[in-house]
Design an enzyme around this catalytic site. Structure first.
Site, PDB file in Angstrom:
ATOM      1  N   GLN A  88       1.171  -1.239  -0.383  1.00 52.53           N
ATOM      2  CA  GLN A  88      -0.291   0.172   0.172  1.00 52.53           C
ATOM      3  C   GLN A  88       0.866   1.630   0.093  1.00 52.53           C
ATOM      4  N   ASP A  89       1.917   1.123   1.318  1.00 53.44           N
ATOM      5  CA  ASP A  89       2.475   2.709   1.705  1.00 53.44           C
ATOM      6  C   ASP A  89       3.794   2.844   0.145  1.00 53.44           C
TER       7      ASP A  89
ATOM      8  N   LEU B 244       9.913  -0.061   3.387  1.00 52.24           N
ATOM      9  CA  LEU B 244       8.841   0.015   3.677  1.00 52.24           C
ATOM     10  C   LEU B 244       8.301  -1.637   3.777  1.00 52.24           C
TER      11      LEU B 244
ATOM     12  N   GLN C   4       6.985  -8.497   7.061  1.00 50.20           N
ATOM     13  CA  GLN C   4       5.593  -8.814   7.596  1.00 50.20           C
ATOM     14  C   GLN C   4       4.343  -8.085   8.040  1.00 50.20           C
ATOM     15  N   SER C   5       3.597  -6.904   7.174  1.00 49.19           N
ATOM     16  CA  SER C   5       3.297  -6.319   8.237  1.00 49.19           C
ATOM     17  C   SER C   5       1.532  -6.396   8.758  1.00 49.19           C
TER      18      SER C   5
ATOM     19  N   SER D 109       6.162   1.763  14.022  1.00 48.84           N
ATOM     20  CA  SER D 109       4.934   1.682  13.393  1.00 48.84           C
ATOM     21  C   SER D 109       4.602   1.327  14.491  1.00 48.84           C
TER      22      SER D 109
ATOM     23  N   GLU E 279       2.499   0.276  16.593  1.00 53.32           N
ATOM     24  CA  GLU E 279       1.983  -1.158  17.736  1.00 53.32           C
ATOM     25  C   GLU E 279       3.349  -0.770  19.041  1.00 53.32           C
TER      26      GLU E 279
ATOM     27  N   TYR F  62       4.647  -8.401  16.260  1.00 53.47           N
ATOM     28  CA  TYR F  62       5.233  -7.736  14.983  1.00 53.47           C
ATOM     29  C   TYR F  62       5.704  -6.427  15.575  1.00 53.47           C
TER      30      TYR F  62
ATOM     31  N   ARG G   5      -5.390  -0.595   0.630  1.00 48.71           N
ATOM     32  CA  ARG G   5      -4.915  -1.324   1.682  1.00 48.71           C
ATOM     33  C   ARG G   5      -5.537  -2.896   1.480  1.00 48.71           C
TER      34      ARG G   5
HETATM   35  P1  NAP Z   1       1.922  -3.946   2.944  1.00 49.13           P
HETATM   36  O1  NAP Z   1       0.874  -3.272   2.156  1.00 49.13           O
HETATM   37  O2  NAP Z   1       1.846  -5.127   4.005  1.00 49.13           O
HETATM   38  O3  NAP Z   1       3.495  -4.237   1.756  1.00 49.13           O
HETATM   39  C1  NAP Z   1       4.583  -5.287   2.690  1.00 49.13           C
HETATM   40  C2  NAP Z   1       5.681  -4.699   1.184  1.00 49.13           C
HETATM   41  O4  NAP Z   1       6.522  -5.085   2.248  1.00 49.13           O
HETATM   42  C3  NAP Z   1       5.049  -5.266   0.248  1.00 49.13           C
HETATM   43  O5  NAP Z   1       5.709  -4.860  -0.630  1.00 49.13           O
HETATM   44  C4  NAP Z   1       5.722  -6.874   0.074  1.00 49.13           C
HETATM   45  O6  NAP Z   1       5.349  -7.556  -0.767  1.00 49.13           O
HETATM   46  C5  NAP Z   1       7.132  -6.396   1.077  1.00 49.13           C
HETATM   47  N1  NAP Z   1       7.898  -7.620   1.547  1.00 49.13           N
HETATM   48  C6  NAP Z   1       7.528  -8.659   2.298  1.00 49.13           C
HETATM   49  N2  NAP Z   1       8.468  -9.006   3.205  1.00 49.13           N
HETATM   50  C7  NAP Z   1       9.420  -8.799   1.962  1.00 49.13           C
HETATM   51  C8  NAP Z   1      11.059  -9.158   2.494  1.00 49.13           C
HETATM   52  N3  NAP Z   1      10.861 -10.647   2.666  1.00 49.13           N
HETATM   53  N4  NAP Z   1      11.773  -7.982   1.238  1.00 49.13           N
HETATM   54  C9  NAP Z   1      11.184  -7.565   0.074  1.00 49.13           C
HETATM   55  N5  NAP Z   1       9.995  -7.038   0.217  1.00 49.13           N
HETATM   56  C10 NAP Z   1       9.087  -7.971   1.211  1.00 49.13           C
HETATM   57  O7  NAP Z   1       2.296  -3.324   4.073  1.00 49.13           O
HETATM   58  P2  NAP Z   1       2.432  -1.145   3.894  1.00 49.13           P
HETATM   59  O8  NAP Z   1       0.555  -0.802   4.953  1.00 49.13           O
HETATM   60  O9  NAP Z   1       2.342  -1.045   2.637  1.00 49.13           O
HETATM   61  O10 NAP Z   1       2.984  -0.771   5.271  1.00 49.13           O
HETATM   62  C11 NAP Z   1       4.825  -0.156   4.866  1.00 49.13           C
HETATM   63  C12 NAP Z   1       5.338  -0.221   6.005  1.00 49.13           C
HETATM   64  O11 NAP Z   1       5.122   0.502   7.505  1.00 49.13           O
HETATM   65  C13 NAP Z   1       5.644  -1.495   6.970  1.00 49.13           C
HETATM   66  O12 NAP Z   1       6.623  -1.724   6.991  1.00 49.13           O
HETATM   67  C14 NAP Z   1       4.701  -1.578   7.742  1.00 49.13           C
HETATM   68  O13 NAP Z   1       4.883  -2.476   8.703  1.00 49.13           O
HETATM   69  C15 NAP Z   1       4.903  -0.663   8.277  1.00 49.13           C
HETATM   70  N6  NAP Z   1       3.692   0.214   8.701  1.00 49.13           N
HETATM   71  C16 NAP Z   1       2.280   0.073   8.583  1.00 49.13           C
HETATM   72  C17 NAP Z   1       1.173   0.712   8.894  1.00 49.13           C
HETATM   73  C18 NAP Z   1      -0.154   1.154   8.218  1.00 49.13           C
HETATM   74  O14 NAP Z   1      -0.956   1.683   8.778  1.00 49.13           O
HETATM   75  N7  NAP Z   1      -0.001   0.628   7.165  1.00 49.13           N
HETATM   76  C19 NAP Z   1       1.522   1.715   9.730  1.00 49.13           C
HETATM   77  C20 NAP Z   1       2.525   1.462  10.415  1.00 49.13           C
HETATM   78  C21 NAP Z   1       3.607   1.415   9.900  1.00 49.13           C
HETATM   79  P3  NAP Z   1       5.053  -8.860  -1.523  1.00 49.13           P
HETATM   80  O15 NAP Z   1       4.397  -7.525  -2.548  1.00 49.13           O
HETATM   81  O16 NAP Z   1       5.650  -9.351  -2.596  1.00 49.13           O
HETATM   82  O17 NAP Z   1       4.121  -9.133  -0.226  1.00 49.13           O
HETATM   83  O1  F7E Z   2      -6.336  -4.050  12.997  1.00 47.38           O
HETATM   84  C1  F7E Z   2      -9.387  -5.254  15.467  1.00 47.38           C
HETATM   85  C2  F7E Z   2      -8.450  -5.886  15.753  1.00 47.38           C
HETATM   86  O2  F7E Z   2      -5.338  -5.957  11.611  1.00 47.38           O
HETATM   87  C3  F7E Z   2      -7.053  -2.879  13.969  1.00 47.38           C
HETATM   88  C4  F7E Z   2      -1.440  -2.549  10.876  1.00 47.38           C
HETATM   89  O3  F7E Z   2      -0.942  -1.864   9.264  1.00 47.38           O
HETATM   90  O4  F7E Z   2      -1.610  -0.994  11.492  1.00 47.38           O
HETATM   91  C5  F7E Z   2      -1.908  -2.310  11.788  1.00 47.38           C
HETATM   92  O5  F7E Z   2      -2.096  -2.977  12.368  1.00 47.38           O
HETATM   93  C6  F7E Z   2      -8.078  -3.370  14.853  1.00 47.38           C
HETATM   94  C7  F7E Z   2      -7.492  -4.613  16.232  1.00 47.38           C
HETATM   95  O6  F7E Z   2      -4.583  -3.484  11.705  1.00 47.38           O
HETATM   96  C8  F7E Z   2     -10.668  -8.260  12.997  1.00 47.38           C
HETATM   97  O7  F7E Z   2      -8.044  -6.659  17.013  1.00 47.38           O
HETATM   98  C9  F7E Z   2     -11.410  -6.673  15.013  1.00 47.38           C
HETATM   99  O8  F7E Z   2      -7.348  -4.243  17.128  1.00 47.38           O
HETATM  100  O9  F7E Z   2      -7.000  -3.565  10.465  1.00 47.38           O
HETATM  101  P1  F7E Z   2      -5.975  -4.478  11.456  1.00 47.38           P
HETATM  102  P2  F7E Z   2      -3.260  -3.091  13.396  1.00 47.38           P
HETATM  103  O10 F7E Z   2      -2.885  -4.581  14.153  1.00 47.38           O
HETATM  104  O11 F7E Z   2      -2.811  -2.238  13.884  1.00 47.38           O
HETATM  105  C10 F7E Z   2      -0.524  -1.163  12.349  1.00 47.38           C
HETATM  106  C11 F7E Z   2      -0.422   0.646  12.849  1.00 47.38           C
HETATM  107  C12 F7E Z   2       0.329  -1.848  11.549  1.00 47.38           C
HETATM  108  O12 F7E Z   2       1.805  -0.502  12.223  1.00 47.38           O
HETATM  109  C13 F7E Z   2       0.628  -2.608  11.097  1.00 47.38           C
HETATM  110  O13 F7E Z   2       1.190  -3.157  10.169  1.00 47.38           O
HETATM  111  O14 F7E Z   2      -8.955  -4.274  14.703  1.00 47.38           O
HETATM  112  N1  F7E Z   2     -10.011  -6.190  14.875  1.00 47.38           N
HETATM  113  N2  F7E Z   2     -11.539  -7.612  13.755  1.00 47.38           N
HETATM  114  C14 F7E Z   2     -10.037  -6.816  13.699  1.00 47.38           C
HETATM  115  N3  F7E Z   2      -8.692  -6.153  12.751  1.00 47.38           N
HETATM  116  C15 F7E Z   2      -8.881  -7.667  11.400  1.00 47.38           C
HETATM  117  N4  F7E Z   2      -7.535  -7.746  11.463  1.00 47.38           N
HETATM  118  N5  F7E Z   2      -9.411  -8.217  11.503  1.00 47.38           N
HETATM  119  C16 F7E Z   2     -10.483  -8.907  12.135  1.00 47.38           C
HETATM  120  O15 F7E Z   2     -11.907  -9.341  11.630  1.00 47.38           O
END
Ligand code: NAP
Ligand code: F7E
Length: 329
Positions: A12-13, A78, A81-82, A123, A125, A147, A182
């Site tokens: 996504q990002d 970026l 395993q997210s 994050s 988290e 994570y 997403r």
């Molecule tokens: P995402 O959609 O899950 O994308 C993760 C990316 O990492 C994908 O391109 C994936 O490739 C790649 N990847 C995973 N394992 C890899 C490896 N071993 N080597 C190379 N590439 C690999 O995550 P996102 O939501 O865009 O988030 C981007 C980053 O920000 C992540 O580090 C996440 O933990 C962090 N983050 C996200 C949020 C959020 O709310 N979105 C908030 C805080 C921090 P594939 O396409 O091959 O799977």
């Molecule tokens: O869960 C609750 C669940 O999986 C949000 C990642 O991008 O943001 C993300 O992590 C909340 C949790 O995101 C379901 O228990 C209820 O409390 O959308 P989520 P996350 O765990 O907050 C942070 C900032 C990152 O860094 C991470 O990479 O929603 N919830 N019911 C559920 N969650 C999911 N996934 N599925 C449900 O059915």
């Protein structure tokens, strides 16, 4: 023109950041891992403008080779395993990607060119069982999942390489940010996709876990802008990026279902399968530092975010239905 390397460009990002950097006339190098079937869905509209290169955060040599070949001035790490639930079932793999992967990239930078500017995707988290409300750059960490623990490691190794080797390394502590791109397993997109399918008669129910969890949900393109801004400053620092508002999953449900004139309580089933071994109950960020030093502000409200995601999912499923009808006609 500068060159930037994005790991996780297919995520996504990564896709939003690549768009932003292309607009700024960067040469964008996107690192992808080798898979038997490629999935470039999120970047197919810009694929011809990006240099795609194979590499993996598990493989140090691949990172060194990419830096030597493309000589980027900026690296945005970026890739990870997210997904939090997967980190409970695959904790070691999560540590390898999400924690040690950061050290592999930082070491590659130290060896090849320590003047490269580095962004680490940290994050909210990391705050987990929160020690204060709202959370700032000074709030102590208390992660609640493998994570979160891996991200704490990634955060501190970034700080450590900045302090030990003078690398321009920044850690962006980003709160949840969402969009139509997403992953479908995350709760926001799971809900809006479910709403669209129920509205169009394709599903009858939506199974979810803990509806009481509170998150600070923002819009992903705003957060990609913050990443870029961090690397344009005079000094490397860490920043919280958040909206400063918190909502629980139930409020997200109410907003998404009522937007299409449905009552969520008729369709949502709570299912133990989606509960986590340990939960993060409340997240709300204070992004004042980013506001003051980066001039960063979110542009989309919670209600606008929910609605734009529902609209996108309805449009997607309507298109799919039309295609299916055309094929069977
Ligand atoms: P995402 O959609 O899950 O994308 C993760 C990316 O990492 C994908 O391109 C994936 O490739 C790649 N990847 C995973 N394992 C890899 C490896 N071993 N080597 C190379 N590439 C690999 O995550 P996102 O939501 O865009 O988030 C981007 C980053 O920000 C992540 O580090 C996440 O933990 C962090 N983050 C996200 C949020 C959020 O709310 N979105 C908030 C805080 C921090 P594939 O396409 O091959 O799977
Ligand atoms: O869960 C609750 C669940 O999986 C949000 C990642 O991008 O943001 C993300 O992590 C909340 C949790 O995101 C379901 O228990 C209820 O409390 O959308 P989520 P996350 O765990 O907050 C942070 C900032 C990152 O860094 C991470 O990479 O929603 N919830 N019911 C559920 N969650 C999911 N996934 N599925 C449900 O059915």
């Amino acid at each position: 023109m500068p060159t930037a390397l994005i790991t996780g460009v297919t995520g996504q990002d990564g896709s939003y950041l690549a768009e932003l950097l292309l607009q700024q006339e960067y040469t964008v190098v996107g690192m992808v891992r080798r898979t038997s079937t490629i999935n470039f869905d999120r970047i197919k509209h810009i694929q011809s403008q990006i240099e795609i290169v194979q590499g993996d955060l598990l493989d140090q040599i691949s990172l060194i080779n990419i830096l030597q070949e493309y000589q980027p001035q900026e690296v945005y790490n970026l890739a990870a395993q997210s997904f939090v639930p997967t980190s409970f079932t695959q904790p070691v793999l999560t540590g390898e990607f999400t924690a040690l992967g950061v050290t592999r990239m930082l070491d590659a930078i130290r060896i090849v060119d320590p003047s490269i500017r580095f962004y680490q995707a940290s994050s909210s988290e990391m705050f987990g069982k929160v020690r204060e409300v709202p959370q700032t750059e000074r709030t102590p960490f208390y992660p609640r999942s493998p994570y979160g623990v891996a991200k704490v490691y990634g955060h501190w190794i970034t700080v450590n390489y900045r302090e030990s080797y003078g690398i321009f390394a920044c850690s962006g502590i980003l709160f949840n940010h969402e969009s139509p791109r997403r992953g479908l397993e995350f709760v926001t997109h799971k809900i809006t996709n479910g709403v669209a399918r129920i509205k169009l008669g394709l599903s009858q129910e939506l199974r979810l876990g803990n509806l009481d969890a509170r998150r600070d949900w923002g819009y992903a393109p705003d957060y990609a802008r913050a990443m870029w801004l961090m690397l344009q400053q005079d000094r490397p620092e860490d920043y919280v990026i958040a909206t400063g508002e918190t909502h629980n999953v139930r409020e997200f449900l109410e907003e998404a279902f009522s937007y299409v004139d449905l009552d969520w309580q008729e369709f949502v089933i709570q299912d133990d399968h989606f509960y986590r071994p340990a939960e993060v109950d409340l997240l709300i960020g204070d992004a004042s530092k980013a506001g003051q030093q980066l001039g960063w502000e979110p542009t989309i409200t919670f209600v606008e975010l929910v609605r734009l995601m529902v609209d996108a999912d309805i449009e997607y499923w309507e298109r799919r239905l039309k295609q299916a009808a055309a094929i069977s006609a």
